[in-house]
Scaffold this motif. Structure first.
Motif, PDB file in Angstrom:
ATOM      1  N   PRO A  81       0.791  -1.233   0.000  1.00 54.50           N
ATOM      2  CA  PRO A  81       0.000   0.000   0.000  1.00 54.50           C
ATOM      3  C   PRO A  81       0.825   1.286   0.000  1.00 54.50           C
ATOM      4  CG  PRO A  81      -0.895  -1.589   1.556  1.00 54.50           C
ATOM      5  CD  PRO A  81       0.423  -2.141   1.099  1.00 54.50           C
ATOM      6  N   TYR A  82       2.082   1.212   0.380  1.00 50.56           N
ATOM      7  CA  TYR A  82       2.919   2.420   0.389  1.00 50.56           C
ATOM      8  C   TYR A  82       2.894   3.129  -0.958  1.00 50.56           C
ATOM      9  CZ  TYR A  82       7.090   5.347   0.365  1.00 50.56           C
ATOM     10  OH  TYR A  82       7.954   6.411   0.223  1.00 50.56           O
ATOM     11  N   TYR A  83       2.783   2.371  -2.034  1.00 47.86           N
ATOM     12  CA  TYR A  83       2.926   2.953  -3.366  1.00 47.86           C
ATOM     13  C   TYR A  83       1.644   3.579  -3.907  1.00 47.86           C
ATOM     14  CZ  TYR A  83       7.575   1.179  -3.202  1.00 47.86           C
ATOM     15  OH  TYR A  83       8.872   0.963  -2.814  1.00 47.86           O
ATOM     16  N   GLY A  84       0.549   3.504  -3.192  1.00 46.54           N
ATOM     17  CA  GLY A  84      -0.640   4.273  -3.538  1.00 46.54           C
ATOM     18  C   GLY A  84      -1.276   3.870  -4.847  1.00 46.54           C
ATOM     19  N   TYR A  85      -2.311   3.059  -4.805  1.00 47.13           N
ATOM     20  CA  TYR A  85      -2.920   2.538  -6.020  1.00 47.13           C
ATOM     21  C   TYR A  85      -4.351   2.113  -5.712  1.00 47.13           C
ATOM     22  CZ  TYR A  85      -1.548  -1.627  -3.445  1.00 47.13           C
ATOM     23  OH  TYR A  85      -1.362  -2.546  -2.452  1.00 47.13           O
ATOM     24  N   THR A  86      -5.101   1.886  -6.766  1.00 45.90           N
ATOM     25  CA  THR A  86      -6.390   1.221  -6.676  1.00 45.90           C
ATOM     26  C   THR A  86      -6.192  -0.229  -7.081  1.00 45.90           C
ATOM     27  OG1 THR A  86      -7.600   3.247  -7.231  1.00 45.90           O
ATOM     28  CG2 THR A  86      -8.749   1.151  -7.573  1.00 45.90           C
ATOM     29  N   GLU A  87      -6.671  -1.134  -6.274  1.00 46.89           N
ATOM     30  CA  GLU A  87      -6.524  -2.562  -6.574  1.00 46.89           C
ATOM     31  C   GLU A  87      -7.750  -3.096  -7.293  1.00 46.89           C
ATOM     32  OE1 GLU A  87      -6.190  -6.882  -4.246  1.00 46.89           O
ATOM     33  OE2 GLU A  87      -5.660  -5.021  -3.180  1.00 46.89           O
ATOM     34  N   ILE A  88      -7.527  -3.855  -8.361  1.00 51.84           N
ATOM     35  CA  ILE A  88      -8.586  -4.591  -9.026  1.00 51.84           C
ATOM     36  C   ILE A  88      -8.123  -6.029  -9.209  1.00 51.84           C
ATOM     37  CG2 ILE A  88      -9.606  -2.592 -10.187  1.00 51.84           C
ATOM     38  CD1 ILE A  88      -8.132  -3.372 -12.740  1.00 51.84           C
ATOM     39  N   LYS A  89      -9.075  -6.953  -9.299  1.00 53.35           N
ATOM     40  CA  LYS A  89      -8.686  -8.358  -9.426  1.00 53.35           C
ATOM     41  C   LYS A  89      -8.321  -8.709 -10.854  1.00 53.35           C
ATOM     42  CE  LYS A  89     -13.409 -10.193  -9.881  1.00 53.35           C
ATOM     43  NZ  LYS A  89     -13.246 -10.739 -11.252  1.00 53.35           N
ATOM     44  N   ASP A  90      -8.907  -7.989 -11.819  1.00 55.88           N
ATOM     45  CA  ASP A  90      -8.569  -8.208 -13.213  1.00 55.88           C
ATOM     46  C   ASP A  90      -9.027  -6.998 -14.020  1.00 55.88           C
ATOM     47  OD1 ASP A  90     -11.362  -8.604 -13.908  1.00 55.88           O
ATOM     48  OD2 ASP A  90     -11.172 -10.685 -13.237  1.00 55.88           O
ATOM     49  N   ILE A  91      -8.817  -7.030 -15.329  1.00 60.29           N
ATOM     50  CA  ILE A  91      -9.078  -5.857 -16.166  1.00 60.29           C
ATOM     51  C   ILE A  91     -10.575  -5.534 -16.266  1.00 60.29           C
ATOM     52  CG2 ILE A  91      -8.743  -4.886 -18.488  1.00 60.29           C
ATOM     53  CD1 ILE A  91      -6.202  -5.035 -16.828  1.00 60.29           C
ATOM     54  N   SER A  92     -11.427  -6.473 -15.924  1.00 62.90           N
ATOM     55  CA  SER A  92     -12.864  -6.187 -15.949  1.00 62.90           C
ATOM     56  C   SER A  92     -13.234  -5.062 -14.986  1.00 62.90           C
ATOM     57  CB  SER A  92     -13.675  -7.442 -15.615  1.00 62.90           C
ATOM     58  OG  SER A  92     -13.472  -7.830 -14.252  1.00 62.90           O
ATOM     59  N   GLY A  93     -12.403  -4.845 -13.978  1.00 64.34           N
ATOM     60  CA  GLY A  93     -12.694  -3.792 -13.004  1.00 64.34           C
ATOM     61  C   GLY A  93     -12.158  -2.431 -13.361  1.00 64.34           C
ATOM     62  N   LEU A  94     -11.456  -2.319 -14.488  1.00 57.89           N
ATOM     63  CA  LEU A  94     -10.786  -1.059 -14.816  1.00 57.89           C
ATOM     64  C   LEU A  94     -11.765   0.045 -15.196  1.00 57.89           C
ATOM     65  CD1 LEU A  94      -8.109   0.417 -15.084  1.00 57.89           C
ATOM     66  CD2 LEU A  94      -7.930  -0.470 -17.418  1.00 57.89           C
ATOM     67  N   ALA A  95     -12.811  -0.292 -15.935  1.00 53.19           N
ATOM     68  CA  ALA A  95     -13.765   0.733 -16.379  1.00 53.19           C
ATOM     69  C   ALA A  95     -14.349   1.495 -15.198  1.00 53.19           C
ATOM     70  CB  ALA A  95     -14.872   0.093 -17.205  1.00 53.19           C
ATOM     71  N   ALA A  96     -14.646   0.798 -14.136  1.00 51.80           N
ATOM     72  CA  ALA A  96     -15.221   1.471 -12.952  1.00 51.80           C
ATOM     73  C   ALA A  96     -14.258   2.450 -12.332  1.00 51.80           C
ATOM     74  CB  ALA A  96     -15.651   0.426 -11.930  1.00 51.80           C
ATOM     75  N   VAL A  97     -12.964   2.179 -12.436  1.00 49.30           N
ATOM     76  CA  VAL A  97     -11.961   3.075 -11.845  1.00 49.30           C
ATOM     77  C   VAL A  97     -11.997   4.448 -12.498  1.00 49.30           C
ATOM     78  CG1 VAL A  97      -9.485   3.418 -11.472  1.00 49.30           C
ATOM     79  CG2 VAL A  97     -10.472   1.140 -11.210  1.00 49.30           C
ATOM     80  N   VAL A  98     -12.302   4.481 -13.818  1.00 52.72           N
ATOM     81  CA  VAL A  98     -12.338   5.742 -14.538  1.00 52.72           C
ATOM     82  C   VAL A  98     -13.775   6.202 -14.806  1.00 52.72           C
ATOM     83  CG1 VAL A  98     -10.057   5.506 -15.576  1.00 52.72           C
ATOM     84  CG2 VAL A  98     -12.032   4.493 -16.717  1.00 52.72           C
ATOM     85  N   GLY A  99     -14.710   5.622 -14.072  1.00 48.54           N
ATOM     86  CA  GLY A  99     -16.091   6.086 -14.137  1.00 48.54           C
ATOM     87  C   GLY A  99     -16.845   5.709 -15.386  1.00 48.54           C
ATOM     88  N   LEU A 100     -16.487   4.576 -16.000  1.00 47.47           N
ATOM     89  CA  LEU A 100     -17.196   4.128 -17.218  1.00 47.47           C
ATOM     90  C   LEU A 100     -18.040   2.888 -16.922  1.00 47.47           C
ATOM     91  CD1 LEU A 100     -14.284   4.478 -19.804  1.00 47.47           C
ATOM     92  CD2 LEU A 100     -16.182   6.069 -19.395  1.00 47.47           C
TER      93      LEU A 100
END
Length: 221
Positions: A202-221
């Motif tokens: 967690p030191y490196y500051g990120y959003t965790e997703i289990k796979d690429i299917s979760g990426l759209a939600a990270v950018v609000g799509l």
């Protein structure tokens, strides 16, 4: 507020493509190593590849050759250069993780996708074409004359895109190859795809997703 990047930049092998150097090692050394020895051999082969990318740029075939030779020496196995060639030649055959095509398709027509890859120019198109979604830009270690995790590789990408760390969302399954350097370069927006390669940090500051299917939600799509 949701961050809307100018570009989503990706690690390729491991994050989008199912990286399988281990498969090449298993195929070639199954008759030489016990199952327990094989796991240690594969871990050492991975460690030596990381060590090799930290020096001056060299063709990826040489990197694989050197790392495999060092691993064989460590394990007291005779090194056969033909095996290094075989493992290297398997790279273009690797395809995407199962979640990748549909996950990328959700965002590819809305935000340009960029691959920053520790690959050679003549091999990576074979992997990219299997992703099932358009990649707007592909930047290789050969073009940058530097492998990740070196900063020079990322800086080459920024120069080519005409942007800075504040403009991208960087996506990777690896801290050691990508997310640590992204942090040091000031890329605040990062996604860790937890594919089980490395433990959370967690030191490196990120959003965790289990796979690429979760990426759209990270950018609000």
């Amino acid at each position: 507020m949701t961050f809307h990047p100018k570009f989503i930049t990706f690690d390729c092998h491991g994050t989008m493509i199912s990286f399988d150097m281990a498969g090449g090692a298993r195929a070639n050394y199954a008759d030489v190593l016990s199952p327990e020895q094989m796991e240690t051999f594969i871990a050492d082969f991975s460690a030596y590849r990381l060590d090799e990318v930290l020096g001056a740029w060299k063709p990826y075939a040489d990197l694989v050759h050197n790392a495999l030779e060092r691993t064989c020496k460590r394990h007291g196995i005779a090194f056969d250069p033909a095996i290094a060639v075989d493992i290297y030649n398997r790279v273009p055959t690797w395809g995407p993780h199962a979640d990748v095509p549909a996950g990328l398709a959700k965002i590819a027509d809305k935000i340009p996708l960029v691959a920053l890859t520790n690959a050679m120019n003549d091999q990576i198109p074979h992997n990219i074409e299997k992703l099932g979604a358009p990649i707007a830009h592909v930047y290789t270690a050969e073009s940058a004359q530097a492998y990740k995790p070196q900063m020079k590789a990322f800086e080459y990408m920024f120069d080519m895109l005409g942007c800075g760390p504040e403009d991208v969302l960087h996506v990777s399954s690896s801290f050691r190859y990508d997310l640590m350097t992204a942090h040091d370069l000031g890329i605040r927006n990062k996604v860790w795809v937890n594919r089980g390669h490395e433990p959370a940090n967690p030191y490196y500051g990120y959003t965790e997703i289990k796979d690429i299917s979760g990426l759209a939600a990270v950018v609000g799509l």
